[in-house]
Design an enzyme around this catalytic site. Structure first.
Site, PDB file in Angstrom:
ATOM      1  N   ARG A  12     117.534  15.412  47.466  1.00  0.00           N
ATOM      2  CA  ARG A  12     116.654  15.312  46.109  1.00  0.00           C
ATOM      3  C   ARG A  12     116.287  16.708  45.552  1.00  0.00           C
ATOM      4  NH1 ARG A  12     111.653  11.386  47.247  1.00  0.00           N
ATOM      5  NH2 ARG A  12     112.586   9.424  46.564  1.00  0.00           N
ATOM      6  N   LEU A 107     124.061  26.008  53.731  1.00  0.00           N
ATOM      7  CA  LEU A 107     123.481  26.929  52.442  1.00  0.00           C
ATOM      8  C   LEU A 107     122.489  28.033  52.822  1.00  0.00           C
ATOM      9  CD1 LEU A 107     124.387  25.772  49.327  1.00  0.00           C
ATOM     10  CD2 LEU A 107     124.772  24.430  51.229  1.00  0.00           C
ATOM     11  N   GLY A 108     122.958  29.185  52.353  1.00  0.00           N
ATOM     12  CA  GLY A 108     122.112  30.351  52.599  1.00  0.00           C
ATOM     13  C   GLY A 108     121.557  30.906  51.371  1.00  0.00           C
ATOM     14  N   SER A 109     121.222  32.136  51.238  1.00  0.00           N
ATOM     15  CA  SER A 109     121.101  32.806  50.028  1.00  0.00           C
ATOM     16  C   SER A 109     121.334  34.323  50.005  1.00  0.00           C
ATOM     17  CB  SER A 109     119.507  32.819  49.927  1.00  0.00           C
ATOM     18  OG  SER A 109     118.996  33.650  49.137  1.00  0.00           O
ATOM     19  N   SER A 110     121.654  34.722  48.878  1.00  0.00           N
ATOM     20  CA  SER A 110     121.691  36.231  48.454  1.00  0.00           C
ATOM     21  C   SER A 110     120.816  37.274  48.981  1.00  0.00           C
ATOM     22  CB  SER A 110     122.165  36.538  47.098  1.00  0.00           C
ATOM     23  OG  SER A 110     120.777  36.529  46.325  1.00  0.00           O
ATOM     24  N   CYS A 111     119.676  36.671  49.509  1.00  0.00           N
ATOM     25  CA  CYS A 111     118.560  37.586  49.951  1.00  0.00           C
ATOM     26  C   CYS A 111     118.850  37.762  51.282  1.00  0.00           C
ATOM     27  CB  CYS A 111     117.033  36.890  49.901  1.00  0.00           C
ATOM     28  SG  CYS A 111     116.787  35.449  51.074  1.00  0.00           S
ATOM     29  N   TYR A 138     111.838  34.544  55.387  1.00  0.00           N
ATOM     30  CA  TYR A 138     112.770  33.489  54.829  1.00  0.00           C
ATOM     31  C   TYR A 138     114.489  34.026  54.946  1.00  0.00           C
ATOM     32  CZ  TYR A 138     115.334  30.754  51.301  1.00  0.00           C
ATOM     33  OH  TYR A 138     116.121  29.996  50.538  1.00  0.00           O
ATOM     34  N   LYS A 142     117.519  32.490  57.262  1.00  0.00           N
ATOM     35  CA  LYS A 142     118.903  32.288  56.618  1.00  0.00           C
ATOM     36  C   LYS A 142     119.991  33.050  57.531  1.00  0.00           C
ATOM     37  CE  LYS A 142     118.007  29.370  53.287  1.00  0.00           C
ATOM     38  NZ  LYS A 142     118.561  28.142  53.377  1.00  0.00           N
ATOM     39  N   HIS A 185     111.932  30.041  39.107  1.00  0.00           N
ATOM     40  CA  HIS A 185     112.783  31.132  39.128  1.00  0.00           C
ATOM     41  C   HIS A 185     112.854  31.549  37.602  1.00  0.00           C
ATOM     42  CE1 HIS A 185     114.569  29.827  42.970  1.00  0.00           C
ATOM     43  NE2 HIS A 185     113.940  30.997  43.511  1.00  0.00           N
ATOM     44  N   TRP A 208     108.557  39.760  30.789  1.00  0.00           N
ATOM     45  CA  TRP A 208     108.236  40.696  32.176  1.00  0.00           C
ATOM     46  C   TRP A 208     109.183  41.750  32.092  1.00  0.00           C
ATOM     47  CZ3 TRP A 208     105.145  39.961  36.983  1.00  0.00           C
ATOM     48  CH2 TRP A 208     103.911  39.316  36.611  1.00  0.00           C
TER      49      TRP A 208
END
Ligand SMILES: NC(=O)c1ccc[n+]([C@@H]2O[C@H](COP(=O)([O-])OP(=O)(O)OC[C@H]3O[C@@H](n4cnc5c(N)ncnc54)[C@H](OP(=O)(O)O)[C@@H]3O)[C@@H](O)[C@H]2O)c1
Length: 323
Positions: A12, A107-111, A138, A142, A185, A208
């Site tokens: 979802r 699935l990870g993340s660029s962070c 976080y 990851k 985001h 911003w």
């Protein structure tokens, strides 16, 4: 031959939903895709996850369920971000292994990359420096997810045929995004603000920062296509392009643009004709964040969706489902 039974965790969500659409578009039978909502299966509940895997016995898993949020949420709920994500990953990956799943995509993340990393960010920058403090919990979760996959591969690859892979997406946008007024985001936030400015005939929209930071954006349908591409690569090919202890693959668009150019493009897509001004009293953040996606390119995948086309589709989704 019967099609593989595929469990998409987090169907979802924006990415999980796109992976299901991609599998269906490629002709995977609906009845061979297993899903559970958060209410039906809390992935932090170890016993429930184990019982689910024992009952369903999927062949493959896409792990796109996670607790995800912006800087504010990460700062306010650091315990939740590290605990929930560690638990989801540990439960799903270990139960998958215990129930004979050979193929899994995390699935990870660029962070995951250090704060002061060289740009564009290469996979081998992992664990070479200090992380950005705001989302460190976080990011640590990851990184642990990547290392879980690698450790199961190293311990059980030869004996049990375990083949668990990881992909690290850049900033994603597209259908199913979160358009929450305070907690979204940059792309969905801009879509909402320019739309509301258009509707109310506001003469100016403030953006911003200076507008100068460079960012990369990938449409979620491209992310889903890349996920299925990486999952279905022959093991020999994946192994040839990765290392057992450096196995993750960056998924980016390959080009970045300034926040000012992004704002102009969103304004154009939305049809906002007023002025754009930059609130330079607000912080800019990192000046550049771009993935080095050459590993994925050398594995034969390139993105399809241009920013203008992707944003137009995202705006339609916003109007239909979130306005
Ligand atoms: N969006 C991006 O720009 C982006 C960029 C890089 C990486 N990623 C990665 O891609 C993955 C998916 O992100 P997304 O944007 O699709 O996030 P999302 O839209 O928030 O989807 C995450 C899904 O996971 C489910 N979930 C969370 N906690 C759960 C639990 N305890 N038990 C069962 N289900 C649970 C959520 O269900 P509920 O909503 O019902 O809790 C939601 O459906 C994440 O690993 C994220 O790090 C995303």
């Amino acid at each position: 031959m019967t099609a593989s039974k595929i469990y998409v965790a987090g169907h979802r969500g924006m990415v999980g939903g796109a992976i299901v659409r991609r599998l269906l578009a490629q002709g995977h039978p609906r009845e061979r895709i297993v899903t559970r909502t958060h209410a039906e299966l809390d992935l932090t509940d170890q016993a429930a996850v184990q019982a689910f895997f024992a009952a369903e016995k999927p062949d493959e898993v896409y792990l796109a369920a996670a607790k995800v949020g912006g800087i504010h949420a990460n700062n306010t709920y650091p315990a939740d971000f590290i605990y929930v994500n560690l638990m989801i990953q540990a439960n799903v990956i270990n139960s998958a292994f215990a129930n004979g799943v050979r193929k899994l995509l995390f699935l990870g993340s660029s962070c995951i990359y250090p704060k002061a990393v060289q740009q564009p960010m290469r996979e081998d920058a992992l664990l070479t420096g200090t992380l950005e403090p705001t989302n460190e919990p976080y990011a640590i979760a990851k990184i642990a997810g990547i290392k879980l996959c690698e450790s199961y591969n190293r311990q059980y690859g030869a004996s049990h045929g375990v083949d668990y892979r990881s992909v690290m997406p850049t900033n994603l946008y597209g259908p199913g995004d979160n358009y929450h007024p305070e907690n979204s985001h940059v792309v969905p936030a801009m879509i909402r603000r320019f739309h509301e400015a258009k509707v109310s005939n506001a003469p100016v929209v403030m953006v911003w920062g200076t507008g100068k930071p460079m960012r990369e954006f990938l449409h979620v349908d491209d992310m889903a296509a890349a996920s299925v591409h990486v999952m279905t690569l022959p093991k020999s090919v994946y192994d040839q392009h990765t290392d057992p202890m450096l196995s993750h693959i960056n998924v980016g668009f390959g080009e970045d643009l300034s926040i000012a150019d992004l704002a102009r493009t969103v304004a154009q897509v939305v049809g906002y004709r007023g002025d754009l001004r930059f609130d330079t009293t607000k912080p800019d953040g990192t000046m550049r964040k771009l993935m080095d996606s050459s590993r994925l390119r050398s594995l034969g995948w390139t993105p399809d969706v241009s920013l203008a086309t992707g944003l137009a589709g995202a705006y339609r989704d916003f109007l239909e489902n979130h306005a």
